[in-house]
Scaffold this active site. Structure first.
Site, PDB file in Angstrom:
ATOM      1  N   HIS A  34      55.548  49.221 -48.760  1.00 20.25           N
ATOM      2  CA  HIS A  34      56.269  50.073 -47.373  1.00 20.25           C
ATOM      3  C   HIS A  34      57.854  49.824 -48.572  1.00 20.25           C
ATOM      4  O   HIS A  34      58.557  48.542 -48.163  1.00 20.25           O
ATOM      5  CB  HIS A  34      56.469  49.480 -46.649  1.00 20.25           C
ATOM      6  CG  HIS A  34      56.481  50.359 -45.092  1.00 20.25           C
ATOM      7  ND1 HIS A  34      57.279  49.875 -44.098  1.00 20.25           N
ATOM      8  CD2 HIS A  34      56.837  52.026 -45.069  1.00 20.25           C
ATOM      9  CE1 HIS A  34      57.917  50.552 -43.496  1.00 20.25           C
ATOM     10  NE2 HIS A  34      57.954  51.462 -43.743  1.00 20.25           N
ATOM     11  N   HIS A  76      65.600  55.273 -46.166  1.00 20.92           N
ATOM     12  CA  HIS A  76      64.408  55.664 -44.500  1.00 20.92           C
ATOM     13  C   HIS A  76      66.094  56.206 -43.459  1.00 20.92           C
ATOM     14  O   HIS A  76      65.847  56.915 -42.622  1.00 20.92           O
ATOM     15  CB  HIS A  76      64.797  54.323 -43.591  1.00 20.92           C
ATOM     16  CG  HIS A  76      64.056  54.567 -42.956  1.00 20.92           C
ATOM     17  ND1 HIS A  76      63.864  54.187 -41.382  1.00 20.92           N
ATOM     18  CD2 HIS A  76      62.156  54.578 -42.469  1.00 20.92           C
ATOM     19  CE1 HIS A  76      63.200  54.586 -40.713  1.00 20.92           C
ATOM     20  NE2 HIS A  76      62.688  55.022 -41.478  1.00 20.92           N
TER      21      HIS A  76
END
Length: 274
Positions: A34, A76
């Site tokens: 991740h 992100h």
């Protein structure tokens, strides 16, 4: 490193065996890094991606956004302040401005137990830089983040993937998003690419038969937050022909339970949970 298991291959094997059992061998569950190895290094930096590969990630996961001057970067948040020393929205910043940011020092302050001198001054990478370094040596799971802010991001991403021949090998790349519109556009551009829909649940996860039928045109896997899914939910998705990447799974007992239910891959900050 464990074998690289392609999601579609798993489904084919299950179907060929005529199995209705959803359980996976725990050693076979796909470990998806991740934002790299973000439990041990600053997320969405080359330092994090390199560490993820060293730790045995089967798949490298990252988010894609686009700078003001049209360059794809791995990042992100749509605003840069959380993980850099800057402020402002990605879409309003040029690549030159993005590259001036320190994207690593915050991590040393927040997680001193994982301190590293090399994290000071870490930079936000372009997607091209990631492909330049890793090429086809690892599989990728890539999210189009807030694509409504970046008209044309799907075309640029598919073009870049083709430039590095990463769509030539089936299963090398899977693309996912919370935006059905973005996924439909990618499907138009690259019909054979594995596409996943991100679903966020705040209570027990459910999905209707009608929605599963409608998604089948272009979606091959579902990406739910793991907290609210159940064995019944997993069985329903698998029975409808979908594979599952669950996020964000940072404890081994959770990963074990999900593997028992038949979840194919876990998106994790801690690649050493196995």
């Amino acid at each position: 490193m464990k074998k690289l298991f392609v999601i579609s291959t798993i489904l084919v094997l299950l179907t060929a065996c005529g199995s209705t059992t959803t359980s996976n061998n725990k050693s076979d569950i796909i470990l998806i890094g991740h934002r790299g190895a973000s439990g041990y290094a600053p997320e969405h930096t080359m330092e994090s991606f390199r560490l993820a590969k060293e730790m045995g990630a089967d798949v490298l996961e990252f988010d894609v956004q686009m700078t003001k001057d049209g360059v794809l970067i791995a990042f992100h948040d749509t605003e840069v302040s959380r993980t850099t020393n800057g402020s402002g929205e990605v879409k309003n910043m040029t690549l030159e401005e993005i590259k001036k940011l320190d994207a690593g020092s915050w991590f040393n302050e927040a997680y001193p137990q994982h301190f590293s001198e090399e994290y000071y001054g870490a930079k936000i990478p372009t997607v091209k830089e990631i492909f330049e370094e890793f090429g086809n040596s690892i599989n990728y799971s890539i999210e189009t983040k807030a694509p409504q802010k970046y008209p044309g991001v799907e075309e640029k991403l598919v073009d870049l993937l083709n430039e590095y021949s990463l769509l030539d090998k089936k299963g090398q790349v899977s693309l996912h998003s919370a935006s059905k519109e973005s996924l439909l556009r990618i499907h138009e551009l690259s019909p054979d690419t594995e596409l996943g829909l991100i679903l966020w649940y705040t209570k027990t996860a459910t999905i209707s038969d009608e929605e599963l039928r409608n998604l089948k045109e272009y979606i091959t896997y579902i990406v739910p937050n793991f907290d609210y899914i159940s064995e019944e939910y997993v069985t329903k998705l698998k029975g409808a022909g979908y594979s599952i990447q669950a996020y964000t799974v940072n404890q081994k007992n959770d990963a074990d339970r999900l593997a028992d239910w038949g979840v194919d891959g876990v998106i994790t900050n801690y690649l050493d949970i196995y």
